[in-house]
Design a protein around this motif. Structure first.
Motif, mmCIF file in Angstrom:
data_model
loop_
_atom_site.group_PDB
_atom_site.id
_atom_site.type_symbol
_atom_site.label_atom_id
_atom_site.label_comp_id
_atom_site.label_asym_id
_atom_site.label_seq_id
_atom_site.Cartn_x
_atom_site.Cartn_y
_atom_site.Cartn_z
ATOM 1 N N PHE A 234 -3.381 -5.964 -4.214
ATOM 2 C CA PHE A 234 -2.188 -6.773 -4.412
ATOM 3 C C PHE A 234 -2.530 -8.221 -4.056
ATOM 4 C CE2 PHE A 234 -0.591 -2.508 -3.511
ATOM 5 C CZ PHE A 234 0.311 -2.321 -4.548
ATOM 6 N N LYS A 235 -2.484 -9.094 -5.067
ATOM 7 C CA LYS A 235 -2.807 -10.507 -4.867
ATOM 8 C C LYS A 235 -1.522 -11.324 -4.841
ATOM 9 C CE LYS A 235 -5.395 -14.373 -6.894
ATOM 10 N NZ LYS A 235 -6.292 -14.816 -8.003
ATOM 11 N N HIS A 236 -1.306 -12.032 -3.750
ATOM 12 C CA HIS A 236 -0.143 -12.916 -3.613
ATOM 13 C C HIS A 236 -0.508 -14.282 -4.189
ATOM 14 C CE1 HIS A 236 1.835 -10.202 -0.530
ATOM 15 N NE2 HIS A 236 0.590 -9.786 -0.495
ATOM 16 N N ASN A 237 0.472 -14.983 -4.734
ATOM 17 C CA ASN A 237 0.161 -16.300 -5.304
ATOM 18 C C ASN A 237 0.258 -17.422 -4.289
ATOM 19 O OD1 ASN A 237 2.906 -16.742 -5.021
ATOM 20 N ND2 ASN A 237 3.358 -16.789 -7.221
ATOM 21 N N THR A 238 0.421 -17.068 -3.009
ATOM 22 C CA THR A 238 0.414 -18.045 -1.927
ATOM 23 C C THR A 238 -0.474 -17.541 -0.799
ATOM 24 O OG1 THR A 238 2.302 -17.066 -0.760
ATOM 25 C CG2 THR A 238 2.799 -18.716 -2.461
ATOM 26 N N ALA A 239 -0.810 -18.430 0.112
ATOM 27 C CA ALA A 239 -1.612 -18.043 1.281
ATOM 28 C C ALA A 239 -0.783 -17.235 2.272
ATOM 29 C CB ALA A 239 -2.174 -19.291 1.964
ATOM 30 N N LEU A 240 0.497 -17.551 2.367
ATOM 31 C CA LEU A 240 1.371 -16.867 3.313
ATOM 32 C C LEU A 240 1.772 -15.485 2.816
ATOM 33 C CD1 LEU A 240 2.780 -17.253 6.047
ATOM 34 C CD2 LEU A 240 4.772 -18.161 4.804
ATOM 35 N N GLY A 241 1.874 -15.324 1.511
ATOM 36 C CA GLY A 241 2.258 -14.037 0.941
ATOM 37 C C GLY A 241 3.685 -14.030 0.451
ATOM 38 N N ASN A 242 3.991 -13.104 -0.461
ATOM 39 C CA ASN A 242 5.301 -13.056 -1.091
ATOM 40 C C ASN A 242 6.088 -11.787 -0.796
ATOM 41 O OD1 ASN A 242 3.182 -14.513 -2.988
ATOM 42 N ND2 ASN A 242 5.146 -15.495 -3.364
ATOM 43 N N ALA A 243 5.482 -10.863 -0.054
ATOM 44 C CA ALA A 243 6.165 -9.609 0.278
ATOM 45 C C ALA A 243 5.435 -8.947 1.444
ATOM 46 C CB ALA A 243 6.192 -8.667 -0.925
ATOM 47 N N PRO A 244 6.163 -8.153 2.246
ATOM 48 C CA PRO A 244 5.495 -7.435 3.337
ATOM 49 C C PRO A 244 4.489 -6.431 2.797
ATOM 50 C CG PRO A 244 7.898 -7.410 3.595
ATOM 51 C CD PRO A 244 7.612 -7.913 2.218
ATOM 52 N N ALA A 245 3.393 -6.252 3.513
ATOM 53 C CA ALA A 245 2.340 -5.340 3.059
ATOM 54 C C ALA A 245 2.865 -3.917 2.902
ATOM 55 C CB ALA A 245 1.157 -5.381 4.035
ATOM 56 N N HIS A 246 3.684 -3.457 3.847
ATOM 57 C CA HIS A 246 4.158 -2.072 3.785
ATOM 58 C C HIS A 246 4.998 -1.819 2.536
ATOM 59 C CE1 HIS A 246 8.443 -2.685 4.801
ATOM 60 N NE2 HIS A 246 8.018 -3.687 5.556
ATOM 61 N N GLN A 247 5.731 -2.843 2.086
ATOM 62 C CA GLN A 247 6.534 -2.699 0.872
ATOM 63 C C GLN A 247 5.640 -2.482 -0.343
ATOM 64 O OE1 GLN A 247 9.303 -5.948 0.237
ATOM 65 N NE2 GLN A 247 9.534 -5.470 -1.941
ATOM 66 N N LEU A 248 4.504 -3.158 -0.383
ATOM 67 C CA LEU A 248 3.567 -3.003 -1.490
ATOM 68 C C LEU A 248 2.855 -1.654 -1.414
ATOM 69 C CD1 LEU A 248 2.039 -6.598 -1.441
ATOM 70 C CD2 LEU A 248 3.907 -5.748 -2.879
ATOM 71 N N PHE A 249 2.452 -1.276 -0.215
ATOM 72 C CA PHE A 249 1.745 -0.007 -0.058
ATOM 73 C C PHE A 249 2.621 1.177 -0.441
ATOM 74 C CE2 PHE A 249 -0.858 -2.144 3.544
ATOM 75 C CZ PHE A 249 -1.684 -2.739 2.597
ATOM 76 N N ASP A 250 3.921 1.053 -0.202
ATOM 77 C CA ASP A 250 4.842 2.152 -0.531
ATOM 78 C C ASP A 250 4.940 2.397 -2.042
ATOM 79 O OD1 ASP A 250 5.391 2.647 2.108
ATOM 80 O OD2 ASP A 250 7.295 1.564 2.147
ATOM 81 N N LEU A 251 4.513 1.423 -2.846
ATOM 82 C CA LEU A 251 4.564 1.583 -4.298
ATOM 83 C C LEU A 251 3.474 2.522 -4.812
ATOM 84 C CD1 LEU A 251 5.165 -2.134 -5.376
ATOM 85 C CD2 LEU A 251 6.862 -0.299 -5.257
ATOM 86 N N VAL A 252 2.434 2.716 -4.008
ATOM 87 C CA VAL A 252 1.313 3.557 -4.435
ATOM 88 C C VAL A 252 1.581 4.993 -3.989
ATOM 89 C CG1 VAL A 252 -1.181 3.899 -4.342
ATOM 90 C CG2 VAL A 252 -0.232 1.588 -4.218
ATOM 91 N N LYS A 253 1.825 5.873 -4.925
ATOM 92 C CA LYS A 253 2.175 7.259 -4.640
ATOM 93 C C LYS A 253 1.028 8.192 -5.011
ATOM 94 C CE LYS A 253 6.478 5.901 -3.840
ATOM 95 N NZ LYS A 253 7.040 5.851 -2.477
ATOM 96 N N VAL A 254 0.840 9.215 -4.187
ATOM 97 C CA VAL A 254 -0.154 10.253 -4.466
ATOM 98 C C VAL A 254 0.583 11.563 -4.700
ATOM 99 C CG1 VAL A 254 -2.197 11.466 -3.627
ATOM 100 C CG2 VAL A 254 -1.822 9.073 -2.984
ATOM 101 N N ILE A 255 0.321 12.210 -5.826
ATOM 102 C CA ILE A 255 1.029 13.433 -6.224
ATOM 103 C C ILE A 255 0.023 14.565 -6.390
ATOM 104 C CG2 ILE A 255 2.521 14.490 -7.966
ATOM 105 C CD1 ILE A 255 3.384 11.594 -8.714
ATOM 106 N N ARG A 256 0.305 15.709 -5.781
ATOM 107 C CA ARG A 256 -0.505 16.897 -5.998
ATOM 108 C C ARG A 256 -0.058 17.577 -7.286
ATOM 109 N NH1 ARG A 256 -2.975 20.258 -2.314
ATOM 110 N NH2 ARG A 256 -2.878 21.808 -3.972
ATOM 111 N N LYS A 257 -0.999 17.904 -8.150
ATOM 112 C CA LYS A 257 -0.663 18.513 -9.437
ATOM 113 C C LYS A 257 -0.261 19.978 -9.289
ATOM 114 C CE LYS A 257 -3.701 15.465 -12.103
ATOM 115 N NZ LYS A 257 -4.896 15.407 -12.987
#
Length: 291
Positions: A234-257
């Protein structure tokens, strides 16, 4: 000279192990590290940084400015002492800025210092460096099973050992493995700390290469088959960042088939595809799937 990085990054790294010990615990007889309460497998951040260091050392042949400070048989205080022998450091003797000058020289010449930081005050004081890149522990997405295997050795190390066994040279040992485990680690890259250490765009590209390829240069009988499977950045367009890291990490889901049988391959899982994540991305954040 390459520009310093100007963006904040957060990343998710998936790697797996098959019939191997990804990170033995010396306090538990070298058993694979496990969360005692949940049974989830663990791989320390120190272990992951070691693999990055080893990859960079292989690729760059320990040549400055990509030398490695924390490496096998390195005498750290001797390396710190070398910084005090540099002309740009000696020139600061009268102004009293030798410690800062030594710190800058160490950052400029050692890749792992300007990447992960280091304590440089154990001998001649070169200060302390807080690195721009940090990892969490790798944690398996499901509980893992640590198996114990008996192994035999046909040879012996000494004549006394051979006599003790009465002509039968076989000795017994133990080997510990995880049949299969998919692990997830999270990482953070600070543009502000990169400015302090001199971490630049060339260093960043080398770091991404290390994450993608480090296991291919770290094979051993103990570790079995280990591979990097996914790298979501996840690349932010600023040095400070545009969203909390945990919010971005929560978007990545792992599903067992198929949950009716134990997972034994990466194909037993599905990781949230890019198009699903992108529609939920906060403004000013770009998703880069590097693997």
């Amino acid at each position: 000279m390459s520009e310093l990085i100007k963006n904040r990054y957060d990343f998710v790294l998936f790697f797996d192990v098959t019939d191997g010990n990804p990170n033995g615990d010396p306090d538990a007889g070298n058993l694979p590290r496990v969360d005692a309460e949940t049974g989830m497998g663990l791989v320390t951040d120190v272990c992951l940084k070691r693999k990055v260091r080893n990859f960079v050392q292989i690729v760059k042949k320990a040549e400055k400015p990509f030398d490695i400070f924390i490496k096998e048989k390195a005498i750290l205080n001797s390396l710190i002492d070398i910084s005090y022998e540099q002309e740009e450091v000696k020139a600061k003797e009268k102004t009293g800025d030798k410690t800062e000058a030594a710190r800058k020289w160490m950052c400029a010449n050692y890749y792992d210092i300007r990447t992960f930081g280091a304590v440089l005050s154990t001998g001649k004081n070169a200060g302390q460096v807080r690195g721009p890149i940090q990892f969490t522990f790798g944690r398996s997405v499901e509980p893992v099973v640590a198996l114990e295997h008996s192994i035999t050795r046909m040879a012996v190390a000494t004549e006394a050992e051979a006599e003790k066994q009465g002509g039968d040279n076989r000795t017994m040992g133990r080997k510990f493995t995880v049949p299969y485990g998919l692990y997830c680690a999270h990482g953070f890259i600070s543009a502000h700390l990169a400015e302090q250490t001199g971490f630049n765009e060339t260093d960043l590209e080398l770091f991404w290469d290390a994450l993608k390829n480090m296991f291919d240069h770290d094979h051993s009988a103990a570790r079995g088959m280990m591979s990097t499977r996914r790298l979501c950045v996840f690349k932010h367009n600023t040095a400070l960042g545009n969203a909390p890291a945990h919010q971005l990490f929560d978007l990545v889901k792992v599903i067992r088939k198929d949950e009716t049988k134990p997972a034994r391959a990466f194909s037993d899982y599905e990781i949230t595809p890019q198009n699903i994540i992108e529609k939920d991305l906060p403004q000013g954040v770009e998703l880069i799937e590097m693997l």
